[in-house]
Design an enzyme around this catalytic site. Structure first.
Site, PDB file in Angstrom:
ATOM      1  N   ASP A 204      45.371  39.416  37.165  1.00 58.95           N
ATOM      2  CA  ASP A 204      46.388  40.356  37.631  1.00 58.95           C
ATOM      3  C   ASP A 204      46.985  41.137  36.456  1.00 58.95           C
ATOM      4  O   ASP A 204      47.303  40.565  35.419  1.00 58.95           O
ATOM      5  CB  ASP A 204      47.498  39.553  38.339  1.00 58.95           C
ATOM      6  CG  ASP A 204      48.590  40.438  38.874  1.00 58.95           C
ATOM      7  OD1 ASP A 204      48.293  41.246  39.765  1.00 58.95           O
ATOM      8  OD2 ASP A 204      49.742  40.330  38.399  1.00 58.95           O
ATOM      9  N   GLU A 246      41.950  43.244  37.159  1.00 62.12           N
ATOM     10  CA  GLU A 246      42.738  44.233  37.888  1.00 62.12           C
ATOM     11  C   GLU A 246      43.305  45.204  36.852  1.00 62.12           C
ATOM     12  O   GLU A 246      44.374  44.979  36.289  1.00 62.12           O
ATOM     13  CB  GLU A 246      43.884  43.598  38.676  1.00 62.12           C
ATOM     14  CG  GLU A 246      44.505  44.609  39.623  1.00 62.12           C
ATOM     15  CD  GLU A 246      46.019  44.663  39.664  1.00 62.12           C
ATOM     16  OE1 GLU A 246      46.554  45.407  40.496  1.00 62.12           O
ATOM     17  OE2 GLU A 246      46.683  43.981  38.860  1.00 62.12           O
TER      18      GLU A 246
HETATM   19  C1  BGC Z   1      49.608  43.040  42.181  1.00 61.75           C
HETATM   20  C2  BGC Z   1      50.903  43.409  42.831  1.00 61.75           C
HETATM   21  C3  BGC Z   1      52.043  42.801  42.033  1.00 61.75           C
HETATM   22  C4  BGC Z   1      51.950  43.188  40.557  1.00 61.75           C
HETATM   23  C5  BGC Z   1      52.872  42.409  39.701  1.00 61.75           C
HETATM   24  C6  BGC Z   1      49.748  43.645  40.825  1.00 61.75           C
HETATM   25  O1  BGC Z   1      48.994  44.482  40.306  1.00 61.75           O
HETATM   26  O2  BGC Z   1      48.494  43.502  42.863  1.00 61.75           O
HETATM   27  O3  BGC Z   1      50.944  43.020  44.174  1.00 61.75           O
HETATM   28  O4  BGC Z   1      53.261  43.236  42.556  1.00 61.75           O
HETATM   29  O5  BGC Z   1      50.662  42.940  40.060  1.00 61.75           O
HETATM   30  O6  BGC Z   1      52.403  41.101  39.571  1.00 61.75           O
END
Ligand code: BGC
Length: 546
Positions: A204, A246
């Site tokens: 993430d 991500e």
């Molecule tokens: C997740 C989000 C989240 C953020 C902070 C992201 O990129 O997909 O849902 O709010 O990270 O953790």
């Protein structure tokens, strides 16, 4: 579970599931791991081969679990570690992999690490687990991501007597990756989940791990150095497991998360996603072909993850200002649909619940180069609820039946974690799994067929891609090929029937066989191959030898 093939993620169909919204087995109004386990046969039948679970660790739930307070456990709302093991075994027995979240950039402010850090003396190693400053003007080159909620990436902490750094909500302090103990702690979390048998981790918010003055604090070399260390450890201790980045970045920055095949195995293709919606609205292929032309080749052991919708807003960060205005104007007429730099809607409402457009977009998701990621509920065309705050409108309970609470839970409706979608166009009494299961013409049956067709052709997951001229910019056509398996995909993006002339000279002598009906088309004689497609029609062909 069958022997692990090291690059299983290339042939996967990933289903993104919010456990809390999927199925409630203990009737407390919240979905749980036992509920998910009981629905694995549904997912297997749909053709899903890997699950991506939204956060399930203990958390105060101020960012839907992306604010973790204990990395090694399961939130009591969704069950226990034992429930998790049972779900994992049940998924593996069905040949399905499980991908979890690794929220490594930040924790909750309730995490014991932060509590310890804020009360530690300056200079004490415990304090350095997070990023502190007396001056809230440091790192001013870094953008604020949640700009509708936060004014700055710094927040004052009374107890510590200093400001702490956060790229997201102020209750999510960023960990200090310059501190070796933080890096070790995160590697230990990786060992914990891979040790339990998890198959993949979604990293993430991975671009933001480090901060450096004079930069935008994204994609820094130090981040890539850490990822190489992480990958080396995975290769040594956990072969066959997968890391998914991500990184909401332009293609040239996003590919860096693959490194030389020595960082992440997969990364989301963020810039492609909004351009698929743009191509739909403009009724032309250029937004898609241009961004793919701008996307560098990736190492052979790597793979893009493709998606149309997910649990967040449809982010418009990776488009130009003009494109953003266009997409906002076309897809978010209702200002309530706008959030931060994006649009908080599900797939069906974005496409005006138009079955043809939903099918056309899905046909692209499942045929363009990469591994498709399907968001729960999109297989039945679920709607959303703009009255719910933040991104909750796209996180409502899965609609299983026309019965009470859409078959999601037997609790009193007032106790559901989020209300069901009651909008008449998407009402749970009509848009649900059991009604669509009984109707062979439903979107659910159609999606299932699409997934099963894809599974028969390794070219979709692994093939090379050659774009084919179709004689008009309203059409998109390409051939995917892998070890003798060849598929031709042709899409008419326009709202009108169009005659196309496909330049298939390269495949002279091959016979196109339409995949849904196994209908043979005339052989390719060279030069222009005529084909007529109806409004927003598409065809998938196998190119077979005569
Ligand atoms: C997740 C989000 C989240 C953020 C902070 C992201 O990129 O997909 O849902 O709010 O990270 O953790």
């Amino acid at each position: 579970m069958s022997a692990r093939s090291a690059d299983w993620y290339k042939d996967a169909v990933i289903y993104e599931v919010r456990v809390r919204s999927f199925f409630d087995a203990n009737d407390d109004g919240k979905g749980d791991l036992r509920g998910l386990t009981s629905k694995l046969d549904y997912l297997k039948d749909l053709g899903v081969t890997a699950l991506w679970l939204l956060p399930i660790c203990p958390s105060p739930m101020r960012d839907d679990g992306y604010d973790i307070s204990d990395y090694r456990n399961v939130h009591p709302d969704v069950g226990t570690l034992e429930d998790f093991r049972i779900m994992l075994d049940a998924a593996h027995e069905r040949g399905m992999r499980v991908i979890m979240e690794l929220v490594l950039n930040h924790t909750s402010d309730q995490h014991p690490w932060f509590q310890r850090a804020r009360s530690a003396q300056r200079g004490h190693p415990d304090r350095d687990w997070y990023v502190w400053s007396d001056d809230p003007k440091r790192y001013k080159g870094a953008r604020v991501v949640f700009k509708d909620f936060e004014k700055s990436n710094w927040t004052w902490d009374e107890q510590a007597g200093a400001h702490y750094w956060h790229r997201f909500y102020h209750h999510q302090p960023d960990l200090n990756f310059d501190h070796p103990t933080v890096r070790e702690a995160m590697l230990a979390v990786v060992d914990h989940w891979f040790g339990l048998g998890v198959d993949g981790l979604r990293l993430d918010a991975v671009p933001y791990l480090y901060e450096r003055e004079g930069t935008d604090c994204e994609n820094l070399p130090e981040t890539h150095e850490f990822l190489r260390q992480l990958r080396a450890r995975v290769d040594a201790l956990w072969p066959g497991r997968m890391l998914l980045a991500e990184a909401n970045q332009w293609p040239e920055d996003a590919v860096k998360y693959f490194g030389k095949g020595d960082e992440c195995h997969m990364a989301f293709h963020f810039p492609l996603m909004p351009r698929l919606f743009m191509a739909m609205r403009l009724e032309e292929r250029r937004p898609i072909t241009e961004i793919l032309a701008r996307t560098p080749d990736i190492p052979t052991n790597c793979q893009w993850a493709l998606f149309l919708r997910n649990h967040d807003e449809l982010t418009l960060e990776m488009v130009t200002a003009d494109e953003r205005d266009y997409l906002w104007k076309e897809y978010a007429k209702d200002p309530q649909a706008r959030l931060n730099m994006g649009i908080r809607r599900r797939l069906a409402p974005l496409l005006d619940n138009d079955r043809r457009r939903i099918e056309l977009m899905s046909s692209l998701l499942f045929s363009l180069p990469g591994t498709p990621v399907l968001y729960y509920g999109d297989e039945i065309g679920m709607g959303d609820d703009l009255n719910l705050g933040d991104r909750n409108g796209v996180r409502t309970p899965m609609q299983w039946t026309p019965g009470p609470n859409a078959g999601f839970s037997s609790v009193d409706a007032s106790k559901l974690l989020l209300p069901l979608v009651g909008d008449p166009a998407y009402h749970w009494q009509t848009v649900n799994v059991s009604v669509q299961h009984a109707n062979e013409s439903s979107l659910l049956h159609w999606t299932r067929r699409l997934l099963h067709l894809r599974a028969r052709h390794p070219a979709f997951g692994r093939g090379s891609t050659v774009f084919v001229d179709a004689g008009t910019y309203h059409a998109l056509a390409f051939v995917r090929e892998h070890e003798g398996d060849r598929v031709l995909v042709v899409c008419n993006l326009s709202r009108y029937t169009r005659p196309l002339t496909l330049d298939l000279a390269r495949w002279k002598g091959a016979v196109p066989v339409e995949l849904f009906g196994r209908v043979k088309f005339p052989p390719i004689k060279g030069g222009g191959y005529p084909l007529t497609l109806g409004p927003r029609g598409f065809c998938w062909f196998a190119l077979e030898t005569a």
